[in-house]
Each structure stands twice: as C-alpha cells, then as structure tokens.
Design a protein around this motif. Structure first.
Motif, PDB file in Angstrom:
ATOM      1  N   ASP A 125       7.047  -2.267  -5.402  1.00 41.10           N
ATOM      2  CA  ASP A 125       8.199  -2.902  -6.047  1.00 41.10           C
ATOM      3  C   ASP A 125       9.491  -2.103  -5.839  1.00 41.10           C
ATOM      4  O   ASP A 125      10.569  -2.686  -5.684  1.00 41.10           O
ATOM      5  CB  ASP A 125       7.923  -3.090  -7.555  1.00 41.10           C
ATOM      6  CG  ASP A 125       7.537  -1.781  -8.236  1.00 41.10           C
ATOM      7  OD1 ASP A 125       6.623  -1.098  -7.732  1.00 41.10           O
ATOM      8  OD2 ASP A 125       8.161  -1.424  -9.250  1.00 41.10           O
ATOM      9  N   LEU A 126       9.384  -0.771  -5.796  1.00 37.29           N
ATOM     10  CA  LEU A 126      10.609   0.034  -5.661  1.00 37.29           C
ATOM     11  C   LEU A 126      11.177  -0.068  -4.238  1.00 37.29           C
ATOM     12  O   LEU A 126      12.397  -0.060  -4.056  1.00 37.29           O
ATOM     13  CB  LEU A 126      10.323   1.496  -6.033  1.00 37.29           C
ATOM     14  CG  LEU A 126       9.895   1.718  -7.484  1.00 37.29           C
ATOM     15  CD1 LEU A 126       9.364   3.139  -7.691  1.00 37.29           C
ATOM     16  CD2 LEU A 126      11.055   1.452  -8.444  1.00 37.29           C
ATOM     17  N   THR A 166       9.486   7.560  -5.351  1.00 35.84           N
ATOM     18  CA  THR A 166       8.501   7.093  -4.379  1.00 35.84           C
ATOM     19  C   THR A 166       8.813   7.666  -2.998  1.00 35.84           C
ATOM     20  O   THR A 166       9.957   7.583  -2.518  1.00 35.84           O
ATOM     21  CB  THR A 166       8.428   5.551  -4.323  1.00 35.84           C
ATOM     22  OG1 THR A 166       7.816   5.152  -3.100  1.00 35.84           O
ATOM     23  CG2 THR A 166       9.787   4.874  -4.430  1.00 35.84           C
ATOM     24  N   VAL A 167       7.789   8.214  -2.358  1.00 35.39           N
ATOM     25  CA  VAL A 167       7.968   8.882  -1.067  1.00 35.39           C
ATOM     26  C   VAL A 167       8.267   7.852   0.026  1.00 35.39           C
ATOM     27  O   VAL A 167       9.330   7.867   0.653  1.00 35.39           O
ATOM     28  CB  VAL A 167       6.705   9.723  -0.725  1.00 35.39           C
ATOM     29  CG1 VAL A 167       6.753  10.242   0.697  1.00 35.39           C
ATOM     30  CG2 VAL A 167       6.573  10.880  -1.709  1.00 35.39           C
ATOM     31  N   THR A 168       7.333   6.923   0.261  1.00 35.56           N
ATOM     32  CA  THR A 168       7.564   5.960   1.350  1.00 35.56           C
ATOM     33  C   THR A 168       8.634   4.937   0.965  1.00 35.56           C
ATOM     34  O   THR A 168       9.289   4.377   1.845  1.00 35.56           O
ATOM     35  CB  THR A 168       6.264   5.251   1.779  1.00 35.56           C
ATOM     36  OG1 THR A 168       5.615   4.755   0.624  1.00 35.56           O
ATOM     37  CG2 THR A 168       5.336   6.187   2.527  1.00 35.56           C
ATOM     38  N   ASP A 308      -1.838  15.355  -3.492  1.00 39.58           N
ATOM     39  CA  ASP A 308      -2.701  15.399  -2.302  1.00 39.58           C
ATOM     40  C   ASP A 308      -3.559  16.659  -2.240  1.00 39.58           C
ATOM     41  O   ASP A 308      -4.384  16.797  -1.336  1.00 39.58           O
ATOM     42  CB  ASP A 308      -1.861  15.260  -1.020  1.00 39.58           C
ATOM     43  CG  ASP A 308      -1.296  13.857  -0.865  1.00 39.58           C
ATOM     44  OD1 ASP A 308      -1.771  12.942  -1.555  1.00 39.58           O
ATOM     45  OD2 ASP A 308      -0.358  13.680  -0.064  1.00 39.58           O
ATOM     46  N   VAL A 330       0.743  11.543 -10.871  1.00 38.05           N
ATOM     47  CA  VAL A 330       1.322  10.715  -9.808  1.00 38.05           C
ATOM     48  C   VAL A 330       0.464   9.468  -9.591  1.00 38.05           C
ATOM     49  O   VAL A 330       0.975   8.347  -9.563  1.00 38.05           O
ATOM     50  CB  VAL A 330       1.489  11.520  -8.504  1.00 38.05           C
ATOM     51  CG1 VAL A 330       2.061  10.643  -7.393  1.00 38.05           C
ATOM     52  CG2 VAL A 330       2.399  12.726  -8.733  1.00 38.05           C
ATOM     53  N   TYR A 331      -0.854   9.681  -9.447  1.00 31.21           N
ATOM     54  CA  TYR A 331      -1.793   8.552  -9.319  1.00 31.21           C
ATOM     55  C   TYR A 331      -2.862   8.702 -10.400  1.00 31.21           C
ATOM     56  O   TYR A 331      -3.889   9.359 -10.173  1.00 31.21           O
ATOM     57  CB  TYR A 331      -2.458   8.564  -7.949  1.00 31.21           C
ATOM     58  CG  TYR A 331      -1.555   8.123  -6.845  1.00 31.21           C
ATOM     59  CD1 TYR A 331      -1.070   6.819  -6.811  1.00 31.21           C
ATOM     60  CD2 TYR A 331      -1.171   8.995  -5.843  1.00 31.21           C
ATOM     61  CE1 TYR A 331      -0.221   6.408  -5.809  1.00 31.21           C
ATOM     62  CE2 TYR A 331      -0.329   8.589  -4.830  1.00 31.21           C
ATOM     63  CZ  TYR A 331       0.144   7.302  -4.821  1.00 31.21           C
ATOM     64  OH  TYR A 331       0.972   6.888  -3.837  1.00 31.21           O
ATOM     65  N   ARG A 374      -8.280  12.825   0.890  1.00 33.52           N
ATOM     66  CA  ARG A 374      -8.242  14.138   0.218  1.00 33.52           C
ATOM     67  C   ARG A 374      -9.539  14.409  -0.535  1.00 33.52           C
ATOM     68  O   ARG A 374      -9.971  15.553  -0.641  1.00 33.52           O
ATOM     69  CB  ARG A 374      -7.035  14.224  -0.711  1.00 33.52           C
ATOM     70  CG  ARG A 374      -5.712  13.864  -0.044  1.00 33.52           C
ATOM     71  CD  ARG A 374      -5.392  14.718   1.178  1.00 33.52           C
ATOM     72  NE  ARG A 374      -4.207  14.231   1.889  1.00 33.52           N
ATOM     73  CZ  ARG A 374      -3.788  14.720   3.042  1.00 33.52           C
ATOM     74  NH1 ARG A 374      -4.444  15.680   3.654  1.00 33.52           N
ATOM     75  NH2 ARG A 374      -2.711  14.229   3.626  1.00 33.52           N
TER      76      ARG A 374
HETATM   77  N1  EPU Z   1       5.074   3.564  -7.141  1.00 30.34           N
HETATM   78  C1  EPU Z   1       5.560   2.497  -7.828  1.00 30.34           C
HETATM   79  N2  EPU Z   1       6.286   1.558  -7.142  1.00 30.34           N
HETATM   80  C2  EPU Z   1       6.539   1.671  -5.810  1.00 30.34           C
HETATM   81  C3  EPU Z   1       6.049   2.773  -5.123  1.00 30.34           C
HETATM   82  C4  EPU Z   1       5.307   3.722  -5.809  1.00 30.34           C
HETATM   83  O1  EPU Z   1       5.354   2.362  -9.033  1.00 30.34           O
HETATM   84  O2  EPU Z   1       7.206   0.774  -5.255  1.00 30.34           O
HETATM   85  C5  EPU Z   1       4.287   4.584  -7.855  1.00 30.34           C
HETATM   86  C6  EPU Z   1       2.893   4.794  -7.259  1.00 30.34           C
HETATM   87  O3  EPU Z   1       1.976   3.857  -7.775  1.00 30.34           O
HETATM   88  C7  EPU Z   1       2.589   6.208  -7.681  1.00 30.34           C
HETATM   89  C8  EPU Z   1       3.964   6.883  -7.569  1.00 30.34           C
HETATM   90  O4  EPU Z   1       4.907   5.834  -7.666  1.00 30.34           O
HETATM   91  O5  EPU Z   1       2.167   6.257  -8.998  1.00 30.34           O
HETATM   92  C9  EPU Z   1       4.207   7.670  -6.305  1.00 30.34           C
HETATM   93  O6  EPU Z   1       3.881   6.892  -5.170  1.00 30.34           O
HETATM   94  P1  EPU Z   1       4.615   7.053  -3.757  1.00 30.34           P
HETATM   95  O7  EPU Z   1       5.309   5.777  -3.436  1.00 30.34           O
HETATM   96  O8  EPU Z   1       5.435   8.298  -3.768  1.00 30.34           O
HETATM   97  O9  EPU Z   1       3.402   7.219  -2.756  1.00 30.34           O
HETATM   98  P2  EPU Z   1       3.369   6.724  -1.253  1.00 30.34           P
HETATM   99  O10 EPU Z   1       4.719   6.835  -0.674  1.00 30.34           O
HETATM  100  O11 EPU Z   1       2.642   5.438  -1.149  1.00 30.34           O
HETATM  101  C10 EPU Z   1       2.963   9.095  -0.202  1.00 30.34           C
HETATM  102  C11 EPU Z   1       1.930   9.737   0.668  1.00 30.34           C
HETATM  103  C12 EPU Z   1       0.645   9.924  -0.119  1.00 30.34           C
HETATM  104  C13 EPU Z   1       0.952  10.801  -1.340  1.00 30.34           C
HETATM  105  C14 EPU Z   1       2.083  10.175  -2.170  1.00 30.34           C
HETATM  106  C15 EPU Z   1       2.534  11.036  -3.327  1.00 30.34           C
HETATM  107  C16 EPU Z   1       2.557   8.973   2.872  1.00 30.34           C
HETATM  108  C17 EPU Z   1       2.224   8.153   4.054  1.00 30.34           C
HETATM  109  N3  EPU Z   1       1.707   8.904   1.835  1.00 30.34           N
HETATM  110  O12 EPU Z   1       2.433   7.833  -0.597  1.00 30.34           O
HETATM  111  O13 EPU Z   1      -0.246  10.623   0.735  1.00 30.34           O
HETATM  112  O14 EPU Z   1      -0.197  10.931  -2.141  1.00 30.34           O
HETATM  113  O15 EPU Z   1       3.228   9.934  -1.327  1.00 30.34           O
HETATM  114  O16 EPU Z   1       2.978  12.268  -2.879  1.00 30.34           O
HETATM  115  O17 EPU Z   1       3.529   9.697   2.876  1.00 30.34           O
HETATM  116  C18 EPU Z   1      -2.329  11.233   1.630  1.00 30.34           C
HETATM  117  O18 EPU Z   1      -1.727  11.786   2.560  1.00 30.34           O
HETATM  118  O19 EPU Z   1      -3.564  11.401   1.420  1.00 30.34           O
HETATM  119  C19 EPU Z   1      -1.595  10.366   0.713  1.00 30.34           C
HETATM  120  C20 EPU Z   1      -2.190   9.468  -0.058  1.00 30.34           C
END
Ligand code: EPU
Length: 425
Positions: A125-126, A166-168, A308, A330-331, A374
């Motif tokens: 959503d973000l 949010t990272v991605t 991670d 975080v998760y 992980r």
């Molecule tokens: N979230 C929201 N809304 C969004 C996006 C995220 O509520 O639109 C929440 C997620 O549910 C979570 C938190 O925000 O609770 C953080 O999520 P984030 O979006 O940061 O995670 P991501 O970008 O999907 C990346 C890494 C993950 C790592 C997380 C947290 C990549 C490709 N993936 O995921 O890496 O765990 O950041 O640091 O960069 C891994 O490498 O094993 C892995 C899972």
C-alpha cells in the motif's frame, strides 16, 4: 531438490569474504530500466534471486549479459513492453521493484501483484500511496497492478506505515521520482544501506538525490539518466550470518570485504552475547570462548537490529546461559524457524511478535525443513553446532541469498555437504 547435510561440532576458524548485497543488486538492476544507455553492475552475486531478475528484465526489453568475473551489463533494446508477468513475479517479491522505473521512464506498467509470503502479509500500500502522490493512476486488475501517468509531478509525501518505513517502497517511489517534474520529498524514507546504495547508483546515472541515508529524501527531477558502472555495497546480512556462525560454534572467524559501519547494532549484540570482536576498516574478527550469554534482541528498521538476522541470532541464543527475549518489530509473524529449532531441542516460546528463548546446554541434530531464506541460514547454523547429523531440506531458499554457503563454511572447517534430496518434498 538439494539438501545440506551437516555434521555438527566443529568450531569455525579462518577468513571468509562476503559478496555484494542481494538487496542492493535487485533494485539497482531494476533501475537500469531508467536509461537507454548500457549499465554495468560490478561483482553481482550469483544468487537465485539475481537470476530471477535476469529473467524479468529481458521480458521487459532489457538485454542482460553476465561476464566471467560476475559483472552484469544491461542495455534496454525495447521500451514498448511494460508487463512483468505473474509466472516471474510470483517467485520473488523484489520483482515489484520494476514498478517504479517502468512508470518513471515508460509512464505505464502492468506488474503482477506480489502477494503474501511465508512470514506473513507483505502489503505494498505504501508503494502505491507514494506513486499516486506523484500523479500515477493505479488500479488492481486480474491480479495485476496497472499503472499509467501522463506526467509525473514531484510531491511531498510521508511513507511511514504501522511498522515503520518501507525498503522496496522507498526504492520504487525514488526510482519514479528521479524522472518527475520538480521536487519530491519522501518523509520517513527507509535508511537501509541498500536504499542508500540505490540512491548512489541513481546519482551515478545523473539523478539529483539529496539527503541520502536520512529519513527525508529530496529528489530534483531530471529529464534523462545516462548509463553507469557501479559496485554495490557488501552484504551486511551475509556478514552477520558468518559472525553469528563463528559465535555459535565457539570459533574464531574474520569476515572480510564487509562494511563494519553497516553492522553496528549486530556487533553490539554479539558483544552482549559474550563474543570478542576486533574491527578493521573492512573486516570484523569474531571469537568466542566460554558460554554464550543471554541477550535480548529487538528488530527495527536501520540502523536498528535487522529483521534479516533475527532467525540466526535466535539460534545463537538457544545455547545461551539464561533466558533471552527476541522481539520482532518489522515482520511480527517472522517466526517460521521456531518450530524447526524445537525439533533440534531448542526451547522457545512464542507470544505474538515475541519469542522467549530459554538457553539449553546442547542442540541435537535432526532433519529440518527450510521455510524461507533467513530461516534456512538459521537452521544451517544450528546444524553446525548440534550433536550428530542435521539435514536441512528445501535449501533452494538459501540459494536465493547466500552464494555457495556450504563451500564458504567448509573452508572454515565445517563438515557440510550438499546432496540431492531423493525423498522429495
Ligand atoms: N509494509 C507496509 N506497507 C507497504 C510496505 C511494507 O505496511 O507498502 C510493512 C511490511 O509489512 C513490514 C514493514 O512495512 O512490516 C517493512 O517492510 P519493507 O517494505 O521494508 O520490506 P520489503 O521492502 O518488502 C526488504 C527486504 C527484506 C527485508 C525487509 C526489511 C528486499 C528485496 N527485501 O523487504 O529482505 O526483510 O526489507 O528490512 O530488499 C531478505 O533478504 O530475506 C528479505 C526478506
């Protein structure tokens, strides 16, 4: 399907080099969609997830070549395609990183909705909120995110959610904003080194991004980006995994080619658990003698302790002298490893997003199932120290993010081998 067979009980000793960060390389490869000029990503790791991205990009009109030295050269040859199909996106959530650059450069995208994963819901959503703020029209149709924009306009937005930044999501909005008209401010941007790395790559391509590494990114849109050659940062999660493996086996390992400044929270917790550390410019030596000390861990966005590495450190604490509390902020559902560790004699009680780990004298080898990347690394670590033999099945998960982990561990003395799992799963 392969499995890893580990005979526990060897203290790891020696030097190990880490590769470049998977979570940098994936969005950086996606960012190459933003230019028609060739880009070169130096020393890209040979990982399943990187190979998946090297299948998605050609489907979007990007020629990709891997050199013998591991570098990847990309060149966009067809900008008429904008669809990232379900068959590819479903295998890797990070595929959603093509959404931002497709909109940024081609002004339209059709990207399969990534869906949930084994450690709980992973909404986007973000990502969508940030792109909408830039003027993108978005809808969900037949499982796809369908997006288009006549013009992209810079905007000020807040990208924090219930669990922080949010990272991605930050990566996606950043990649669209670099080619928007005017100035964009992303408040509550993720500060992870991998997000900084993407921003630095974009700057190398001619983008104007300020505040890199801070929670407020300021992006001045430019008309065009050019090609660039770039070496991504070392993988701090791979580094942290080897340090934790040294600690759990009571060994003495120097992790080389890493960035200790990216590992501050991790190094602090290793010391709390009773490890002796020496820290150089690009290396960390970790040794442990005596019993592991109980230590509490709370995962947080960077610069906090990384989610991670939660599973790997929980494994370390299963052998501590006392009770440790592991809090996942975080998760909250990322605890798939708990049940498998229990098969190896670990004593862990889970309460919502908290795990209470009661240290035990020894772990006992067992057949276990890897559930995600992980968690698999954590089970391998448990196998390194457990009495008897441990078989970690479904290791394709570990190959997503660790290059030849069994080769690197064997070089440190571990008795570990990869074999075919004929029992199937
Ligand atoms: N979230 C929201 N809304 C969004 C996006 C995220 O509520 O639109 C929440 C997620 O549910 C979570 C938190 O925000 O609770 C953080 O999520 P984030 O979006 O940061 O995670 P991501 O970008 O999907 C990346 C890494 C993950 C790592 C997380 C947290 C990549 C490709 N993936 O995921 O890496 O765990 O950041 O640091 O960069 C891994 O490498 O094993 C892995 C899972």
């Amino acid at each position: 399907m392969d499995k890893l067979v580990i005979e526990g009980g060897v203290a790891l000793r020696g030097d190990v080099h880490v590769g470049t960060a998977k979570n940098s390389v994936l969005p950086i490869l996606a960012a190459t969609l933003l230019t028609s000029e060739p880009c070169r990503i130096v020393d890209a790791p040979r990982l399943r997830d990187v190979n998946t991205m090297l299948r998605i990009l050609p489907a979007l009109g990007v020629q990709c070549e891997r050199d013998a030295d591991g570098s990847i050269t990309t060149r966009v040859v067809d900008e008429s395609i904008s669809e990232a199909p379900y068959e590819l996106v479903k295998t890797m959530r990070a595929s959603v990183c093509v959404l931002g650059p497709l909109i940024g450069r081609r002004r339209r995208a059709r990207v399969s909705f990534p869906g949930g994963c084994v450690f709980g819901p992973r909404p986007i959503d973000l990502h969508l909120k940030g792109l909408r703020a830039l003027g993108v029209e978005l809808d969900i149709e037949s499982g796809y995110i369908v997006a288009h924009a006549e013009r992209l306009r810079g905007a000020s937005m807040y990208l924090g959610g219930a669990f922080g930044p949010t990272v991605t999501g930050t990566a996606n909005v950043l990649m669209a904003a670099v080619l928007a008209e005017g100035v964009t401010h992303i408040h509550m941007a993720a500060c992870e080194p991998e997000v900084q790395d993407l921003a630095n790559f974009l700057v190398a391509m001619g983008a104007d991004v300020r505040g890199i590494g801070t929670p407020v990114l300021e992006i001045h849109g430019v008309d065009e980006l050019h090609g660039a050659t770039y070496r991504p940062v070392p993988d701090r999660i791979e580094a942290g995994t080897f340090l934790a493996a040294a600690a759990i086996t009571g060994g003495d390992v120097t992790v080389r080619s890493c960035r200790p400044e990216h590992l501050r929270a991790v190094l602090e917790r290793l010391e709390a658990a009773g490890c002796r550390l020496e820290i150089g410019e690009d290396w960390v030596r970790c040794a442990r003698r005596g019993r592991i000390r109980a230590a509490d861990i709370t995962t947080l966005p960077y610069p906090g302790f990384p989610t991670d590495l939660q599973a790997q450190f929980m494994t370390l604490l299963t052998l501590a002298d006392g009770v440790s509390v592991v809090t996942e902020k975080v998760y909250p559902e990322r605890f798939m490893h708990v049940a498998e560790l229990a098969r190896m004699r670990a004593r862990i009680r889970k309460e919502h997003h908290i795990a209470i780990v009661e240290g035990t004298e020894f772990l006992s080898g067992a057949p276990v199932l890897a559930s995600d990347l992980r968690a698999s690394a954590a089970l391998v670590m448990a196998g390194l120290v457990a009495e008897g033999e441990t078989e970690v099945r479904r290791v394709y998960h570990i190959d997503r993010g660790y290059e030849q982990i069994e080769v690197k561990l064997a070089a440190l003395g571990a008795r570990i081998r990869r074999t075919e799992d004929d029992e199937g799963v």
